[in-house]
Design a protein around this motif. Structure first.
Motif, PDB file in Angstrom:
ATOM      1  N   GLU A   1     -18.484 -33.914  27.591  1.00  0.00           N
ATOM      2  CA  GLU A   1     -17.712 -33.426  26.457  1.00  0.00           C
ATOM      3  C   GLU A   1     -17.362 -31.963  26.698  1.00  0.00           C
ATOM      4  N   GLY A   2     -16.077 -31.682  26.851  1.00  0.00           N
ATOM      5  CA  GLY A   2     -15.652 -30.317  27.086  1.00  0.00           C
ATOM      6  C   GLY A   2     -15.722 -29.468  25.836  1.00  0.00           C
ATOM      7  N   LYS A   3     -16.181 -28.248  26.009  1.00  0.00           N
ATOM      8  CA  LYS A   3     -16.220 -27.294  24.897  1.00  0.00           C
ATOM      9  C   LYS A   3     -15.023 -26.338  24.946  1.00  0.00           C
ATOM     10  N   THR A   4     -14.391 -26.269  26.119  1.00  0.00           N
ATOM     11  CA  THR A   4     -13.184 -25.468  26.307  1.00  0.00           C
ATOM     12  C   THR A   4     -12.188 -26.328  27.096  1.00  0.00           C
ATOM     13  N   PRO A   5     -10.921 -25.945  27.138  1.00  0.00           N
ATOM     14  CA  PRO A   5      -9.932 -26.749  27.864  1.00  0.00           C
ATOM     15  C   PRO A   5     -10.265 -26.986  29.338  1.00  0.00           C
ATOM     16  N   GLY A   6     -10.897 -26.021  29.986  1.00  0.00           N
ATOM     17  CA  GLY A   6     -11.208 -26.171  31.405  1.00  0.00           C
ATOM     18  C   GLY A   6     -12.590 -26.730  31.672  1.00  0.00           C
ATOM     19  N   ASP A   7     -13.332 -27.033  30.628  1.00  0.00           N
ATOM     20  CA  ASP A   7     -14.708 -27.528  30.761  1.00  0.00           C
ATOM     21  C   ASP A   7     -14.679 -29.026  31.071  1.00  0.00           C
ATOM     22  N   ARG A   8     -14.568 -29.324  32.363  1.00  0.00           N
ATOM     23  CA  ARG A   8     -14.505 -30.713  32.814  1.00  0.00           C
ATOM     24  C   ARG A   8     -15.048 -30.779  34.232  1.00  0.00           C
ATOM     25  N   PRO A   9     -15.705 -31.886  34.576  1.00  0.00           N
ATOM     26  CA  PRO A   9     -16.253 -32.013  35.930  1.00  0.00           C
ATOM     27  C   PRO A   9     -15.148 -32.172  36.970  1.00  0.00           C
ATOM     28  N   GLY A  10     -15.497 -31.873  38.204  1.00  0.00           N
ATOM     29  CA  GLY A  10     -14.577 -32.083  39.305  1.00  0.00           C
ATOM     30  C   GLY A  10     -14.663 -33.506  39.821  1.00  0.00           C
ATOM     31  N   VAL A  11     -13.778 -33.844  40.704  1.00  0.00           N
ATOM     32  CA  VAL A  11     -13.708 -35.189  41.265  1.00  0.00           C
ATOM     33  C   VAL A  11     -15.011 -35.567  41.967  1.00  0.00           C
ATOM     34  N   ASP A  12     -15.610 -34.639  42.695  1.00  0.00           N
ATOM     35  CA  ASP A  12     -16.855 -34.946  43.411  1.00  0.00           C
ATOM     36  C   ASP A  12     -17.968 -35.375  42.459  1.00  0.00           C
ATOM     37  N   GLU A  13     -18.037 -34.734  41.309  1.00  0.00           N
ATOM     38  CA  GLU A  13     -19.076 -35.104  40.337  1.00  0.00           C
ATOM     39  C   GLU A  13     -18.855 -36.527  39.823  1.00  0.00           C
ATOM     40  N   PHE A  14     -17.608 -36.876  39.542  1.00  0.00           N
ATOM     41  CA  PHE A  14     -17.312 -38.253  39.124  1.00  0.00           C
ATOM     42  C   PHE A  14     -17.656 -39.245  40.228  1.00  0.00           C
ATOM     43  N   LEU A  15     -17.309 -38.890  41.454  1.00  0.00           N
ATOM     44  CA  LEU A  15     -17.621 -39.788  42.573  1.00  0.00           C
ATOM     45  C   LEU A  15     -19.128 -39.954  42.737  1.00  0.00           C
ATOM     46  N   ASP A  16     -19.898 -38.897  42.578  1.00  0.00           N
ATOM     47  CA  ASP A  16     -21.353 -39.021  42.612  1.00  0.00           C
ATOM     48  C   ASP A  16     -21.853 -39.955  41.520  1.00  0.00           C
ATOM     49  N   ASP A  17     -21.276 -39.830  40.326  1.00  0.00           N
ATOM     50  CA  ASP A  17     -21.683 -40.695  39.206  1.00  0.00           C
ATOM     51  C   ASP A  17     -21.436 -42.165  39.513  1.00  0.00           C
ATOM     52  N   VAL A  18     -20.257 -42.491  40.037  1.00  0.00           N
ATOM     53  CA  VAL A  18     -19.943 -43.900  40.280  1.00  0.00           C
ATOM     54  C   VAL A  18     -20.721 -44.434  41.477  1.00  0.00           C
ATOM     55  N   ARG A  19     -20.998 -43.594  42.447  1.00  0.00           N
ATOM     56  CA  ARG A  19     -21.814 -44.040  43.594  1.00  0.00           C
ATOM     57  C   ARG A  19     -23.250 -44.296  43.174  1.00  0.00           C
ATOM     58  N   ASP A  20     -23.742 -43.570  42.180  1.00  0.00           N
ATOM     59  CA  ASP A  20     -25.099 -43.807  41.659  1.00  0.00           C
ATOM     60  C   ASP A  20     -25.206 -45.173  40.989  1.00  0.00           C
ATOM     61  N   ILE A  21     -24.100 -45.699  40.524  1.00  0.00           N
ATOM     62  CA  ILE A  21     -24.099 -47.006  39.845  1.00  0.00           C
ATOM     63  C   ILE A  21     -24.202 -48.150  40.840  1.00  0.00           C
ATOM     64  N   ASP A  22     -23.645 -47.979  42.044  1.00  0.00           N
ATOM     65  CA  ASP A  22     -23.666 -49.066  43.045  1.00  0.00           C
ATOM     66  C   ASP A  22     -25.007 -49.658  43.256  1.00  0.00           C
TER      67      ASP A  22
END
Length: 164
Positions: free
Chosen positions: A143-164
């Protein structure tokens, strides 16, 4: 943040079916996770950059059996303009009523003013779902608290790889 998955159907302006239904995507046997990106506004430069960054690395998401879906709180013709500019390889959904964004408790700030003007009030939200058993469960939220408060692509990729 509401921690349960909600089924929804919205018009799609980019890759995939003309109408995207979350429950159908969640039961796709080739998909173990879905990254749902709630954007702020058509004019948001950080939102535009995020969808371009994800598009540039989309093959890595597919290799991890993940799908990415972006939700824009705009009419489908505005979403289609993004797709024409960026040639997105994943669904870009139009949520002009903001019903789906609100159902997922996309954060807003500045009270009534923020709810009237998405660019001022709506903040970014990302939800990563585990869909390995066909029943989507929330694995991670941002949940972003500011407009730029968002994860990068690598963080998302780590998240989805953890699900495998």
């Amino acid at each position: 943040m509401n921690t349960s998955a909600h089924d929804f159907e919205l018009e799609n302006a980019a890759a995939g079916p003309d109408r995207f239904q979350f429950s159908e995507a969640a039961t796709d046997s080739d998909t173990d996770s879905i990254v749902l990106l709630f954007q702020r506004d058509y004019h948001c430069t950080k939102c535009r950059q995020q969808v371009q960054d994800v598009a540039a690395r989309y093959e890595a998401f597919r290799e991890a059996n993940a799908a990415v879906v972006a939700v824009l709180p705009e009419p489908v013709d505005r979403a289609a303009e993004w797709h024409r500019q960026y040639d997105l390889p994943f669904p870009l959904l139009a949520d002009p009523s903001k019903a789906v964004s609100d159902e997922y408790d996309q954060p807003t700030r500045f009270g009534a003013l923020g709810s009237l003007h998405d660019l001022v009030g709506r903040m970014p939200l990302a939800v990563v779902f585990d869909t390995t058993d066909g029943e989507p469960t929330v694995a991670k939220t941002y949940e972003g608290k500011t407009p730029g408060d968002r994860p990068g692509v690598d963080e998302f990729l780590d998240d989805v790889r953890d699900i495998d």
